[in-house]
Design a protein around this motif. Structure first.
Motif, mmCIF file in Angstrom:
data_model
loop_
_atom_site.group_PDB
_atom_site.id
_atom_site.type_symbol
_atom_site.label_atom_id
_atom_site.label_comp_id
_atom_site.label_asym_id
_atom_site.label_seq_id
_atom_site.Cartn_x
_atom_site.Cartn_y
_atom_site.Cartn_z
ATOM 1 N N VAL A 1 40.285 42.521 44.098
ATOM 2 C CA VAL A 1 40.146 43.745 43.313
ATOM 3 C C VAL A 1 41.510 44.352 42.992
ATOM 4 O O VAL A 1 41.679 45.003 41.965
ATOM 5 N N GLY A 2 42.472 44.137 43.877
ATOM 6 C CA GLY A 2 43.831 44.611 43.615
ATOM 7 C C GLY A 2 44.398 43.992 42.352
ATOM 8 O O GLY A 2 45.232 44.587 41.669
ATOM 9 N N THR A 3 43.939 42.785 42.042
ATOM 10 C CA THR A 3 44.347 42.106 40.809
ATOM 11 C C THR A 3 43.554 42.643 39.627
ATOM 12 O O THR A 3 44.103 42.911 38.554
ATOM 13 N N LEU A 4 42.260 42.813 39.842
ATOM 14 C CA LEU A 4 41.345 43.151 38.757
ATOM 15 C C LEU A 4 41.770 44.373 37.934
ATOM 16 O O LEU A 4 41.838 44.297 36.705
ATOM 17 N N TYR A 5 42.066 45.479 38.620
ATOM 18 C CA TYR A 5 42.286 46.718 37.879
ATOM 19 C C TYR A 5 43.573 46.696 37.071
ATOM 20 O O TYR A 5 43.642 47.263 35.980
ATOM 21 N N GLY A 6 44.584 46.032 37.600
ATOM 22 C CA GLY A 6 45.815 45.858 36.837
ATOM 23 C C GLY A 6 45.554 45.059 35.567
ATOM 24 O O GLY A 6 46.011 45.420 34.479
#
Lengths: 121, 121
Positions: free
Chosen positions: A43-48
């Motif tokens: 999720v840390g990747t997703l929002y970026g």
DNA sequence: CTGATATATATCGGTGGCCGATATATAGTG
DNA sequence: CACTATATATCGGCCACCGATATATATCAG
């Protein structure tokens, strides 16, 4: 262009949104599903990725829903996003084709029988 | 795994070396050639990639030559490198397949005739 | 001879994306 | 009460990319 088009996480997000609008957590699950469980999207990747794709106009906010007290923010692919995904798919397919051609040539070279001659000398 | 396998520049270097050993500058030209002139590999990228691939045992030094006073350092693909390239090609091909399937589904949805009913309301 | 271009190597540092960790909130389960 | 699942979001360390730069030889234009 240098070597890179859009990044792989971005490609996967666009793919997950190609058929229908999905919310963040849903995208994570869909990427895992469409890859046969091989790829998990942090999720840390997703929002970026979502922010960058929004900024580039490749995805946009579809709607917001509240399901059982939890907010769901749905994103959808734009026309530009569909075009970018299609173009990137073509680019990757060309890379795959080139790699497999050469890999095949290598295999042939390594199995080439002696009577075809030549050799290093 | 998360989303990423080997990087695209690394993939292209492995591809350029798949059929025969090449030196740095030759790899740059070969990548441009095999991509139909669409991709140029900056030398600043090349040597970092080559170092990393060497460290991972995917490529190795083949030989050194001096042509017209200029040193040429040739690299070759290892068996592990060929395997990694083949695996990554399969991974990318799967991504491409998934994207195109969904893109096709989207196209169908957007062209769905009115009599198939439903609609937004 | 000088400057520019092509071939060929290599290093360095700024920029930017990835992703683990962390924070917040609700709902269900042991 | 703690833990897990769902769902959002931010932050910071790490690392890869690649433009700029440096070095060296050969060739060609002026």
């Amino acid at each position: 262009m240098t070597a890179r088009g859009i990044t792989e996480p971005a490609f996967l997000v666009l793919t997950a949104l190609a058929d229908e609008a999905r919310h963040g957590y849903g995208i994570v699950g869909e990427v895992e599903r469409l890859s046969g469980g091989r790829i998990r999207m942090p999720v840390g990747t997703l929002y970026g990725v979502l922010d960058r794709l929004s900024g580039d106009g490749l995805v946009e906010l579809d709607r917001e829903e509240v399901q059982q007290g939890r907010l769901r923010r749905y994103y959808r692919l734009t026309e530009a996003g569909a075009g970018a995904l299609d173009a990137e798919a073509a680019r990757l397919a060309a890379n795959v084709r080139a790699a497999r051609e050469r890999l095949r040539a290598r295999g042939l070279a390594r199995h080439r029988p002696a009577w075809e001659g030549g050799g290093p000398a």
